[in-house]
Write a protein that holds these residues in place. Structure first.
Motif, PDB file in Angstrom:
ATOM      1  N   LEU A 123       0.819  -1.211   0.000  1.00 41.06           N
ATOM      2  CA  LEU A 123       0.000   0.000   0.000  1.00 41.06           C
ATOM      3  C   LEU A 123       0.858   1.268   0.000  1.00 41.06           C
ATOM      4  CD1 LEU A 123      -2.758  -1.040   2.564  1.00 41.06           C
ATOM      5  CD2 LEU A 123      -3.063  -0.719   0.103  1.00 41.06           C
ATOM      6  N   LEU A 124       2.023   1.198   0.649  1.00 45.87           N
ATOM      7  CA  LEU A 124       2.896   2.372   0.752  1.00 45.87           C
ATOM      8  C   LEU A 124       3.904   2.455  -0.389  1.00 45.87           C
ATOM      9  CD1 LEU A 124       3.615   2.379   4.605  1.00 45.87           C
ATOM     10  CD2 LEU A 124       1.911   3.708   3.333  1.00 45.87           C
ATOM     11  N   GLY A 125       3.922   1.451  -1.254  1.00 42.66           N
ATOM     12  CA  GLY A 125       4.874   1.462  -2.368  1.00 42.66           C
ATOM     13  C   GLY A 125       6.296   1.164  -1.948  1.00 42.66           C
ATOM     14  N   LEU A 126       6.474   0.484  -0.798  1.00 45.99           N
ATOM     15  CA  LEU A 126       7.811   0.120  -0.311  1.00 45.99           C
ATOM     16  C   LEU A 126       8.138  -1.300  -0.750  1.00 45.99           C
ATOM     17  CD1 LEU A 126       7.493   1.500   3.335  1.00 45.99           C
ATOM     18  CD2 LEU A 126       8.752   2.558   1.446  1.00 45.99           C
ATOM     19  N   THR A 127       9.393  -1.544  -1.032  1.00 46.06           N
ATOM     20  CA  THR A 127       9.798  -2.871  -1.493  1.00 46.06           C
ATOM     21  C   THR A 127      10.962  -3.397  -0.673  1.00 46.06           C
ATOM     22  OG1 THR A 127      11.273  -1.891  -3.156  1.00 46.06           O
ATOM     23  CG2 THR A 127       9.030  -2.457  -3.856  1.00 46.06           C
ATOM     24  N   LEU A 128      10.972  -4.700  -0.468  1.00 44.66           N
ATOM     25  CA  LEU A 128      12.105  -5.352   0.174  1.00 44.66           C
ATOM     26  C   LEU A 128      13.284  -5.362  -0.792  1.00 44.66           C
ATOM     27  CD1 LEU A 128      10.170  -8.347   1.708  1.00 44.66           C
ATOM     28  CD2 LEU A 128      11.185  -6.462   2.980  1.00 44.66           C
ATOM     29  N   PRO A 129      14.509  -5.255  -0.279  1.00 44.19           N
ATOM     30  CA  PRO A 129      15.671  -5.231  -1.161  1.00 44.19           C
ATOM     31  C   PRO A 129      15.840  -6.537  -1.914  1.00 44.19           C
ATOM     32  CG  PRO A 129      16.360  -5.427   1.118  1.00 44.19           C
ATOM     33  CD  PRO A 129      14.893  -5.169   1.144  1.00 44.19           C
ATOM     34  N   GLN A 130      16.199  -6.445  -3.163  1.00 43.22           N
ATOM     35  CA  GLN A 130      16.442  -7.618  -3.998  1.00 43.22           C
ATOM     36  C   GLN A 130      17.941  -7.820  -4.174  1.00 43.22           C
ATOM     37  OE1 GLN A 130      13.884  -9.553  -4.987  1.00 43.22           O
ATOM     38  NE2 GLN A 130      12.580  -8.119  -3.838  1.00 43.22           N
ATOM     39  N   GLY A 131      18.325  -9.070  -4.342  1.00 44.12           N
ATOM     40  CA  GLY A 131      19.736  -9.348  -4.583  1.00 44.12           C
ATOM     41  C   GLY A 131      20.572  -9.417  -3.329  1.00 44.12           C
TER      42      GLY A 131
END
Length: 353
Positions: free
Chosen positions: A329-337
């Protein structure tokens, strides 16, 4: 009090992230009251309208087993469930005999490390005295070496000014009116520390992602004190979402945050900006059901080779459904890689080593 500097978890490696939501199914099955305005998307981020029953909690914990073997058990605890408490309270320890019988776990499990009551995440247990002693010794030695062993993730209602750093301050328990609260002590005396009235505390943090006025933080406490992470988050003017105790210590004037004294900012339901309420599809009258968005995501364990700090096994707890929904909902993403490193095998962990 605050220092900004680069830091790493284990020889340059960040903590791996897992996104399986272990109690998403139960939340889908459970009928939650619908917020005014008809925003059904808020269902998965609000806590239940009433406390879960003992049977519902047992069912939830059955789904929450992260790891089990002959010597170690790891559970992914929901928010709001304390590990221990008064005899009449429903706690994890009061539920353990029933859970152990149902799942065939040892009956003499002891808690080694656990997320706090309002937090979600890992609880580490063992029925082996040697294992309990060895792991606890590992945590004590790691703390003395200022080496983090626990990794939390938190969603905050503001973005810290520095993208990474350390929060170092004295904390003490204090009665403020009718509340037993944790308050910061900027310059504790040597006597207050020796008398254990004040404890020096330290947390490392890093902004993993941010969007407008919100952030996803990685928090690694290097000391252990009640409510350390929520209190430390207010000191960088970034209260944790769902903190209905300490978030009131951060006020705003013309949109700029500032720190209020504990005496003038007693616990209350967290007040969210209109823009944040809109993103979460919430109205302020429902915010009291918003759980604390603080999750104990990873715990390191001692390596099979005695005394080795360079290579560690780890348990990782998936994020709960409400946490993932809030990120979306907040447009936050977990780090990838950052999760490509392989965890060491736990099969070699022996209580006799």
């Amino acid at each position: 009090m605050f220092r900004s500097k680069p830091w790493r978890l284990c020889k340059g490696m960040w903590a791996p992230f897992s996104t399986r939501a272990w109690y998403q199914m139960l939340l889908k099955q459970r009928s939650l009251e619908k917020p005014a305005g008809g925003h059904s998307s808020a269902k998965s981020i609000l806590g239940p309208g009433k406390p879960l029953s003992r049977e519902e909690l047992l069912k939830l914990l059955e789904e929450s087993l992260v790891h089990r073997d002959d010597i170690l058990v790891a559970i992914n605890k929901p928010p709001g469930l304390s590990v221990d408490g008064r005899p009449e309270e429903v706690t994890l320890l009061s539920l353990l005999p029933y859970l152990s019988q149902k799942l065939g776990l040892p009956q003499n499990l002891q808690v080694i490390k656990a997320a706090g009551k309002e937090s979600s995440g890992l609880v580490l247990l063992s029925g082996c005295v040697n294992t309990v002693r060895r792991v606890q010794d590992f945590y004590i030695r790691s703390q003395r070496a200022k080496r983090p062993t626990a990794t939390y993730c938190a969603i905050t209602t503001r973005i810290p000014e520095a993208s990474e750093g350390e929060i170092s301050i004295g904390l003490k328990q204090m009665q403020v009116e009718d509340f037993d609260l944790v308050v910061p002590v900027v310059s504790p005396t040597r006597g207050s520390i020796q008398r254990r009235e004040v404890k020096k505390t330290l947390t490392r943090y890093r902004v993993l992602d941010s969007r407008e006025s919100c952030a996803l933080l990685q928090l690694q406490p290097l000391t252990a004190f009640s409510s350390q992470l929520p209190v430390h988050s207010t000191l960088i003017l970034s209260p944790i979402l769902g903190d209905h105790v300490y978030s009131s210590r951060v006020g705003t004037v013309l949109g700029e945050p500032f720190l209020l004294s504990p005496e003038s900012s007693l616990p209350r339901v967290q007040v969210l900006d209109d823009s944040l309420l809109k993103k979460l599809h919430l109205q302020q009258q429902h915010v009291h059901r918003l759980p604390l968005h603080l999750h104990l995501h990873q715990l390191l364990l001692p390596s099979p080779s005695a005394g080795a700090f360079s290579s560690c096994a780890a348990f990782t707890a998936p994020f709960p459904a409400f946490f993932l929904r809030t990120l979306s909902l907040l447009g936050l993403t977990l780090p990838q890689g950052k999760n490509k490193e392989q965890e060491k095998s736990l099969k070699a962990f022996s209580p006799t080593q």
